[in-house]
Design a protein around this motif. Structure first.
Motif, short mmCIF file in Angstrom:
data_model
loop_
_atom_site.label_atom_id
_atom_site.label_comp_id
_atom_site.label_asym_id
_atom_site.label_seq_id
_atom_site.Cartn_x
_atom_site.Cartn_y
_atom_site.Cartn_z
N GLU A 1 68.39 -1.04 -26.36
CA GLU A 1 68.40 -1.12 -24.88
C GLU A 1 66.99 -1.38 -24.36
O GLU A 1 66.81 -2.13 -23.39
N ARG A 2 66.01 -0.77 -25.01
CA ARG A 2 64.61 -1.03 -24.62
C ARG A 2 64.27 -2.50 -24.81
O ARG A 2 63.62 -3.12 -23.98
N HIS A 3 64.74 -3.04 -25.93
CA HIS A 3 64.44 -4.44 -26.21
C HIS A 3 65.14 -5.36 -25.21
O HIS A 3 64.57 -6.34 -24.74
N ILE A 4 66.37 -5.00 -24.85
CA ILE A 4 67.11 -5.82 -23.87
C ILE A 4 66.39 -5.79 -22.52
O ILE A 4 66.24 -6.82 -21.87
N ILE A 5 65.93 -4.61 -22.11
CA ILE A 5 65.19 -4.50 -20.84
C ILE A 5 63.94 -5.38 -20.87
O ILE A 5 63.63 -6.08 -19.90
N LEU A 6 63.25 -5.35 -21.98
CA LEU A 6 62.03 -6.16 -22.10
C LEU A 6 62.39 -7.63 -21.95
O LEU A 6 61.73 -8.38 -21.21
N TYR A 7 63.44 -8.05 -22.63
CA TYR A 7 63.87 -9.45 -22.53
C TYR A 7 64.28 -9.77 -21.10
O TYR A 7 63.93 -10.82 -20.55
N TYR A 8 65.01 -8.86 -20.49
CA TYR A 8 65.51 -9.04 -19.12
C TYR A 8 64.33 -9.28 -18.16
O TYR A 8 64.36 -10.19 -17.33
N ILE A 9 63.28 -8.50 -18.31
CA ILE A 9 62.11 -8.66 -17.45
C ILE A 9 61.42 -9.99 -17.77
O ILE A 9 61.08 -10.76 -16.87
N GLU A 10 61.22 -10.25 -19.06
CA GLU A 10 60.45 -11.44 -19.43
C GLU A 10 61.21 -12.73 -19.10
O GLU A 10 60.61 -13.71 -18.68
N GLN A 11 62.51 -12.70 -19.28
CA GLN A 11 63.30 -13.89 -18.92
C GLN A 11 63.25 -14.09 -17.41
O GLN A 11 63.14 -15.23 -16.93
N SER A 12 63.27 -13.00 -16.64
CA SER A 12 63.15 -13.11 -15.18
C SER A 12 61.81 -13.74 -14.79
O SER A 12 61.71 -14.44 -13.78
N LEU A 13 60.80 -13.48 -15.59
CA LEU A 13 59.46 -14.01 -15.28
C LEU A 13 59.37 -15.52 -15.52
O LEU A 13 58.37 -16.14 -15.18
#
Ligand SMILES: [Fe+2]
Ligand SMILES: [Fe+2]
Length: 468
Positions: A339-351
């Motif tokens: 879940e931590r990794h998904i959140i990181l991806y979610y933020i970075e993809q949003s960027l």
């Protein structure tokens, strides 16, 4: 040895003379045996840096551990690739080659504070590895095993760079007699375990296991993922944090938006804290996964140092303002590693969104006319493109494609954050931004952004506190 058919040209591609070339080096089998040991130690050093990232409070140690973790990951990857060229199935590389080495690294993980961590890594493990690489180079044939020699030279040289930093860092922390004594005691403890393994090579005379000092690693290792900071991060539970909103505030002064960008970069030390808990708690992935994650951890530490360098250049005392740990803390303590990794991806993809993300940040820095922040944002942007790719590469097979990942990310980001709510009660939630602007820019803040968000019920806290 003189070559009869000589035209006076340097022979053997310039690597060595005939005499040296005619001396057999390590056999393929011996090479592989040694490299399996190096690979194991590199992998466990990576683990140690990840394990130490959160409980180690000092800023500079987190930055250096991030670099070293990446270098160790990359060294292990290179060793694995070389072993695979030597008739050895690479699968064997995930197994421990010697239980005595395992015992040694288990003891290192039990270092209790920064002094012991530095003493163990830079007083025992890295000097021994460095010496083993040199001894291997001295005995190996520089021509016929050139690929191994070339690899070992890189490993040795990078070990030297790490050792240089480590010696200075240990001297800075072990200032008094008591600290020095503790450093020496832990070094002696680990040195005994290393001796029982016959040194890095396994070829030295082994200390009988019965003569070892009692082991600290009596119970299974439990990672401590609560982020600690030194006093310079101040009130780490003051989650009143506005830079995420201010840099996007069109109504605000560009200097202030530019300053918000630099605080955002500075704040990113929480990404190595969060990511090291992921790699520490995710077992059984191909080594390339750990290497990719290690590279990203190092990039994120460099993003934090962009802020640090900008502050130092501008004469800003960054220890006067709080740098909270809310993001790494709540993710480490309240979310599963995936879940931590998904959140990181979610933020970075949003960027990756050009209107609000990294491209926009770069444009803001440009518009503010700041060459240094423009340069930083340029590389920060490039790194984030890579990070979104790394996230997709490793999450897609497990979770699904971009749409699925973004949906999961949104869902995880909206869950309650109990640790933040609890810790927020322990520290006054003070808005320090106006004082910071006055201090750095010598003028009043022109932004009202970032206050209203915290009061809305569906406040997307993960995003508002986001790093990346
Ligand atoms: Fe970043
Ligand atoms: Fe990133």
């Amino acid at each position: 040895m003189q070559a009869k058919a000589s035209l006076g040209l340097p022979p053997l591609a310039g690597l060595c003379g005939y005499e040296r070339a005619a001396r057999p080096g390590f056999s393929v089998e011996d090479n592989v045996r040694l490299m399996r040991r190096y690979n194991y130690l590199k992998g466990r050093l990576y683990e140690a840096s990840a394990a130490f990232m959160n409980p180690t409070p000092e800023w500079e140690l987190k930055c250096a551990f991030s670099l070293h973790l990446y270098l160790d990951a990359d060294h292990a990857q290179t060793i694995r690739e070389r072993v695979a060229e030597l008739r050895e199935p690479p699968l064997h590389l995930d197994a421990c080659p010697d239980p005595a080495l395992e015992a040694l690294m288990d003891e290192l993980l039990r270092a209790e504070d920064s002094v012991e961590r530095l003493a163990g890594i830079f007083g025992v493990l890295r000097p021994a590895l460095r010496a083993a690489f040199q001894a291997h180079l001295d005995r190996n044939n520089p021509l016929f095993d050139h690929p191994t020699c070339r690899m070992l030279r890189i490993l040795r040289d990078e070990e030297d760079e790490m050792l240089g930093w480590g010696a200075e860092a240990l001297a800075a922390l072990a200032k008094d007699e008591a600290a020095r004594a503790r450093a020496e005691a832990f070094q002696a403890h680990l040195a005994a375990y290393l001796k029982t393994a016959g040194g890095v090579s396994g070829e030295d005379e082994r200390l009988p296991a019965g003569e070892l000092p009692p082991k600290r690693a009596a119970a299974p290792f439990v990672p401590d993922t609560m982020p600690q900071r030194d006093a310079r991060s101040r009130e780490v539970y003051n989650f009143n944090y506005r830079p995420n909103n201010i840099y996007m505030d069109e109504a605000a002064d560009l200097d202030e938006r530019n300053l918000a960008l630099m605080f955002k970069r500075f704040h990113e030390i929480d990404v190595p804290e969060m990511m090291s808990s992921i790699v520490l708690q995710t077992q059984g992935k191909p080594w390339k996964y750990y290497r990719d994650m290690g590279r990203q951890i190092w990039d994120e530490a460099r993003h934090a140092m962009m802020g640090e360098v900008w502050f130092v250049k501008r004469g800003v005392d960054w220890s006067k303002y709080p740098n909270h740990v809310g993001w790494s803390m709540h993710l480490n303590l309240e979310r599963e590693p995936i879940e931590r990794h998904i959140i990181l991806y979610y933020i970075e993809q949003s960027l990756m969104d050009g209107r609000t993300g990294k491209k926009k940040e770069w444009k803001i820095a440009q518009a503010a006319g700041d060459d240094l922040t423009t340069y930083f944002q340029d590389y920060d942007w490039a790194d984030e493109v890579l990070h979104a790719q790394i996230g997709r590469r490793w999450l897609k097979p497990e979770v699904g494609g971009t749409a699925k990942l973004m949906e999961r990310g949104r869902e995880i980001a909206q869950r309650p954050t109990h640790t933040i709510d609890e810790r927020a009660k322990t520290t006054p939630q003070v808005d320090w931004w106006p004082a910071f602007v006055r201090d750095v820019l010598g003028k009043e803040s022109t932004s009202n952004a970032g206050m209203e968000d915290r009061l809305t019920p569906d406040f997307d806290r993960s995003k508002a506190l986001a790093s990346g």
